[in-house]
Design a protein around this motif. Structure first.
Motif, PDB file in Angstrom:
ATOM      1  N   ALA A  24     -79.355  82.600   5.831  1.00  0.00           N
ATOM      2  CA  ALA A  24     -78.249  81.721   6.202  1.00  0.00           C
ATOM      3  C   ALA A  24     -78.687  80.258   6.197  1.00  0.00           C
ATOM      4  O   ALA A  24     -77.963  79.379   5.688  1.00  0.00           O
ATOM      5  N   LYS A  25     -79.852  79.961   6.752  1.00  0.00           N
ATOM      6  CA  LYS A  25     -80.336  78.577   6.754  1.00  0.00           C
ATOM      7  C   LYS A  25     -80.547  78.079   5.333  1.00  0.00           C
ATOM      8  O   LYS A  25     -80.215  76.925   5.009  1.00  0.00           O
ATOM      9  N   ARG A  26     -81.081  78.931   4.481  1.00  0.00           N
ATOM     10  CA  ARG A  26     -81.272  78.530   3.076  1.00  0.00           C
ATOM     11  C   ARG A  26     -79.938  78.293   2.386  1.00  0.00           C
ATOM     12  O   ARG A  26     -79.764  77.315   1.650  1.00  0.00           O
ATOM     13  N   TYR A  27     -78.977  79.182   2.624  1.00  0.00           N
ATOM     14  CA  TYR A  27     -77.652  78.996   2.022  1.00  0.00           C
ATOM     15  C   TYR A  27     -77.013  77.692   2.495  1.00  0.00           C
ATOM     16  O   TYR A  27     -76.360  76.985   1.715  1.00  0.00           O
ATOM     17  N   PHE A  28     -77.181  77.360   3.803  1.00  0.00           N
ATOM     18  CA  PHE A  28     -76.617  76.114   4.317  1.00  0.00           C
ATOM     19  C   PHE A  28     -77.265  74.907   3.639  1.00  0.00           C
ATOM     20  O   PHE A  28     -76.584  73.919   3.336  1.00  0.00           O
ATOM     21  N   ASP A  29     -78.567  74.979   3.425  1.00  0.00           N
ATOM     22  CA  ASP A  29     -79.238  73.863   2.748  1.00  0.00           C
ATOM     23  C   ASP A  29     -78.749  73.729   1.311  1.00  0.00           C
ATOM     24  O   ASP A  29     -78.389  72.636   0.858  1.00  0.00           O
ATOM     25  N   GLU A  30     -78.723  74.855   0.597  1.00  0.00           N
ATOM     26  CA  GLU A  30     -78.348  74.821  -0.821  1.00  0.00           C
ATOM     27  C   GLU A  30     -76.891  74.420  -1.014  1.00  0.00           C
ATOM     28  O   GLU A  30     -76.579  73.504  -1.793  1.00  0.00           O
ATOM     29  N   ALA A  31     -75.984  75.089  -0.303  1.00  0.00           N
ATOM     30  CA  ALA A  31     -74.559  74.807  -0.473  1.00  0.00           C
ATOM     31  C   ALA A  31     -74.195  73.450   0.124  1.00  0.00           C
ATOM     32  O   ALA A  31     -73.294  72.762  -0.375  1.00  0.00           O
ATOM     33  N   GLY A  32     -74.883  73.060   1.212  1.00  0.00           N
ATOM     34  CA  GLY A  32     -74.577  71.777   1.841  1.00  0.00           C
ATOM     35  C   GLY A  32     -74.872  70.601   0.935  1.00  0.00           C
ATOM     36  O   GLY A  32     -74.109  69.634   0.896  1.00  0.00           O
ATOM     37  N   ARG A  33     -75.966  70.672   0.197  1.00  0.00           N
ATOM     38  CA  ARG A  33     -76.294  69.575  -0.715  1.00  0.00           C
ATOM     39  C   ARG A  33     -75.194  69.379  -1.743  1.00  0.00           C
ATOM     40  O   ARG A  33     -74.849  68.254  -2.115  1.00  0.00           O
ATOM     41  N   GLU A  34     -74.634  70.499  -2.201  1.00  0.00           N
ATOM     42  CA  GLU A  34     -73.585  70.423  -3.213  1.00  0.00           C
ATOM     43  C   GLU A  34     -72.236  70.051  -2.606  1.00  0.00           C
ATOM     44  O   GLU A  34     -71.498  69.235  -3.167  1.00  0.00           O
ATOM     45  N   ALA A  35     -71.908  70.623  -1.434  1.00  0.00           N
ATOM     46  CA  ALA A  35     -70.567  70.450  -0.875  1.00  0.00           C
ATOM     47  C   ALA A  35     -70.406  69.137  -0.106  1.00  0.00           C
ATOM     48  O   ALA A  35     -69.368  68.474  -0.202  1.00  0.00           O
ATOM     49  N   VAL A  36     -71.419  68.774   0.674  1.00  0.00           N
ATOM     50  CA  VAL A  36     -71.283  67.583   1.525  1.00  0.00           C
ATOM     51  C   VAL A  36     -72.417  66.588   1.330  1.00  0.00           C
ATOM     52  O   VAL A  36     -72.500  65.597   2.050  1.00  0.00           O
ATOM     53  N   GLY A  37     -73.294  66.865   0.373  1.00  0.00           N
ATOM     54  CA  GLY A  37     -74.371  65.932   0.072  1.00  0.00           C
ATOM     55  C   GLY A  37     -75.477  65.911   1.105  1.00  0.00           C
ATOM     56  O   GLY A  37     -76.233  64.939   1.201  1.00  0.00           O
ATOM     57  N   GLU A  38     -75.617  66.986   1.899  1.00  0.00           N
ATOM     58  CA  GLU A  38     -76.631  67.036   2.950  1.00  0.00           C
ATOM     59  C   GLU A  38     -77.080  68.469   3.176  1.00  0.00           C
ATOM     60  O   GLU A  38     -76.249  69.380   3.259  1.00  0.00           O
ATOM     61  N   ALA A  39     -78.401  68.672   3.250  1.00  0.00           N
ATOM     62  CA  ALA A  39     -78.912  69.987   3.634  1.00  0.00           C
ATOM     63  C   ALA A  39     -78.517  70.245   5.080  1.00  0.00           C
ATOM     64  O   ALA A  39     -78.849  69.464   5.970  1.00  0.00           O
ATOM     65  N   MET A  40     -77.801  71.341   5.320  1.00  0.00           N
ATOM     66  CA  MET A  40     -77.186  71.559   6.636  1.00  0.00           C
ATOM     67  C   MET A  40     -77.860  72.647   7.459  1.00  0.00           C
ATOM     68  O   MET A  40     -77.386  72.997   8.537  1.00  0.00           O
ATOM     69  N   GLY A  41     -78.976  73.187   6.982  1.00  0.00           N
ATOM     70  CA  GLY A  41     -79.631  74.265   7.708  1.00  0.00           C
ATOM     71  C   GLY A  41     -80.029  73.885   9.126  1.00  0.00           C
ATOM     72  O   GLY A  41     -79.994  74.710  10.033  1.00  0.00           O
ATOM     73  N   ALA A  42     -80.400  72.611   9.326  1.00  0.00           N
ATOM     74  CA  ALA A  42     -80.815  72.164  10.653  1.00  0.00           C
ATOM     75  C   ALA A  42     -79.643  72.100  11.634  1.00  0.00           C
ATOM     76  O   ALA A  42     -79.847  72.027  12.855  1.00  0.00           O
ATOM     77  N   ARG A  43     -78.418  72.105  11.104  1.00  0.00           N
ATOM     78  CA  ARG A  43     -77.233  72.084  11.973  1.00  0.00           C
ATOM     79  C   ARG A  43     -76.789  73.493  12.389  1.00  0.00           C
ATOM     80  O   ARG A  43     -75.820  73.643  13.110  1.00  0.00           O
ATOM     81  N   PHE A  44     -77.491  74.498  11.875  1.00  0.00           N
ATOM     82  CA  PHE A  44     -77.240  75.893  12.245  1.00  0.00           C
ATOM     83  C   PHE A  44     -78.266  76.256  13.302  1.00  0.00           C
ATOM     84  O   PHE A  44     -79.454  76.363  13.022  1.00  0.00           O
ATOM     85  N   LEU A  45     -77.835  76.448  14.548  1.00  0.00           N
ATOM     86  CA  LEU A  45     -78.728  76.420  15.704  1.00  0.00           C
ATOM     87  C   LEU A  45     -79.097  77.779  16.287  1.00  0.00           C
ATOM     88  O   LEU A  45     -79.857  77.835  17.255  1.00  0.00           O
ATOM     89  N   HIS A  46     -78.593  78.875  15.761  1.00  0.00           N
ATOM     90  CA  HIS A  46     -78.790  80.173  16.410  1.00  0.00           C
ATOM     91  C   HIS A  46     -78.996  81.260  15.364  1.00  0.00           C
ATOM     92  O   HIS A  46     -78.859  81.019  14.157  1.00  0.00           O
ATOM     93  N   GLY A  47     -79.318  82.441  15.846  1.00  0.00           N
ATOM     94  CA  GLY A  47     -79.429  83.567  14.938  1.00  0.00           C
ATOM     95  C   GLY A  47     -78.087  83.894  14.311  1.00  0.00           C
ATOM     96  O   GLY A  47     -77.029  83.630  14.882  1.00  0.00           O
TER      97      GLY A  47
END
Length: 432
Positions: free
Chosen positions: A335-358
């Motif tokens: 999930a963290k990897r998907y947030f980083d990968e998709a976030g860069r494309e969708a919002v221009g920012e790796a978002m894995g760090a904004r995912f705070l829980h399991g």
């Protein structure tokens, strides 16, 4: 009259008795046999909750989960003694102990079953039901040639778990000179994989919770307070057979949407905000855990829609990755990897760090049923998948949580009937 009243609780028509459902007595018997066969050297003694131990002051009595898993018995003051068979020709025995008839107790709490009830076998599913006063004598008699008394030690405190009474000193008085040992690991391993009956009850908890969420969406508007959103949700769950919510409901609007376990519920909803609703019901002892994030105005603004769609994209990818042999820890890393990968494309920012829980947990008799996050998933496990992003600077949190059944071929979405596409949510909130 008291015995008739207790019997009626178990045979009421389906529509009136939904919250009292349980599995067949034979299922509980098979579980007890399975526990016993692992410990032929000892005795197994479990004490059910007393009324004051079950946090029953503000809600109906609720039995300790492991005791209920082995007995299906939901009245206070009970005890279970299992006497495994040994190689000397002895036979397996199981005894349920109950408090005696007490008219003064009934004046305050109503009727309850007693060991001398004529129909106690049909009420409990046990061949032998004895007064609790005989427990010490029976255990002492059975303790000969045994090495241990196996029982439940208190669980380690954790998120989503209620504190438990530590009764090891009391248990040792029953065990006498025999050492006591913890049987929790075995019971938790058994509970991880759900029976068909458990899945059926979980589905009913899920269905009631879905109805509750949809009911709330139709009422949300600016100016209401968070607790006013919770009210119709509780009514919808209770109307569908849930005795209580499965955990402290989370209704977080605006800045509260970024607090993972916010439960105060006192803030007023303002225009232009989102509301995170993490609410699930408990049906016949089994939990549901569902979360949706919806716009107060009935329409997501551009930034909210952007983050919402990103969370939904990641959730779908994680659900697709669920399979036997995978682990919850592994799914969280994905999930963290998907947030980083998709976030860069969708919002221009790796978002894995904004995912705070399991990304998920096991659900069953407990909303956080015991499971090690590094334990390989097996068919029959029920888990949540709940990615989320939390942006305090924008007062914007988004979490989407569904319940899935792990199957031999992947995952079956149990909460499929609760919409989660942004367009679907907006359409429903506008009353279309």
């Amino acid at each position: 009259m008291r015995r008739l009243a207790v019997l009626l609780l178990l045979v009421l028509p389906h529509g009136a008795s939904r919250g009292l459902e349980r599995e067949a007595f034979e299922v509980y018997h098979q579980r007890r046999r399975a526990v016993s066969e692992v410990h032929p050297d000892g005795l197994i003694l479990l004490l059910g909750y007393e009324r004051q131990e079950a946090q029953a002051v503000r809600s109906p009595f609720r039995q300790e989960n492991n005791f209920y898993y082995l007995t299906g018995w939901n009245e206070p003051g009970a005890a279970l003694l299992l006497i495994p068979a040994q190689g000397d020709g002895s036979v397996y025995r199981e005894l349920l102990f109950l408090p005696p008839d007490d008219p003064s107790h009934e004046k305050w709490h109503g009727p309850r079953a007693a060991p001398d009830d004529a129909d106690i076998r049909s009420q409990t599913g046990f061949e032998r039901v004895l007064p609790i006063s005989k427990l010490a004598t029976r255990l002492s008699r059975a303790a000969k040639k045994r090495s241990h008394v196996y029982t439940l030690f208190p669980h380690r405190a954790g998120e989503g778990q209620q504190p438990e009474p530590d009764r090891r000193e009391k248990l040792q008085t029953y065990a006498g000179e025999l050492p006591i040992a913890d049987i929790r690991a075995q019971l938790e391993a058994m509970r991880a994989v759900k029976s068909e009956g458990e899945i059926r009850l979980i589905r009913k908890a899920v269905d009631a919770s879905i109805a509750a969420h949809i009911e709330a969406w139709r009422k949300i508007e600016a100016g209401l307070y968070e607790y006013q959103i919770l009210g119709p949700m509780l009514a919808a769950m209770i109307d569908r057979g849930c005795l209580r919510p499965a955990y402290a409901p989370i209704i977080g609007s605006g800045p509260n949407s970024t607090a993972l376990h916010y439960t105060a519920g006192r803030r007023r909803l303002e225009p232009g905000e989102v509301v995170v609703m993490d609410v699930g019901g408990e049906y016949a002892h089994y939990a549901a855990d569902l979360t949706r994030t919806v716009p107060v105005d009935g329409v997501f603004n551009e930034r909210q829609r952007e983050i919402y769609d990103l969370v939904l994209h990641v959730q779908r990818k994680v659900i697709a990755a669920v399979k036997t042999g995978e682990t919850l820890r592994g799914l969280t890393h994905k999930a963290k990897r998907y947030f980083d990968e998709a976030g860069r494309e969708a919002v221009g920012e790796a978002m894995g760090a904004r995912f705070l829980h399991g990304v998920g947990h096991s659900v069953g008799l407990g909303v956080h049923d015991p499971i090690d996050p590094s334990q390989p998933l097996k068919a029959g496990m029920v888990i949540t998948i709940e990615p989320g992003l939390y942006l305090p600077e924008a007062e914007l949190g988004v979490r989407i949580e569904d319940m899935v059944l792990v199957t031999e071929n992947g995952a079956l979405l149990l909460s499929k009937a609760l919409p989660k596409e942004a367009d679907e949510i907006e359409k429903l909130m506008r009353g279309h």
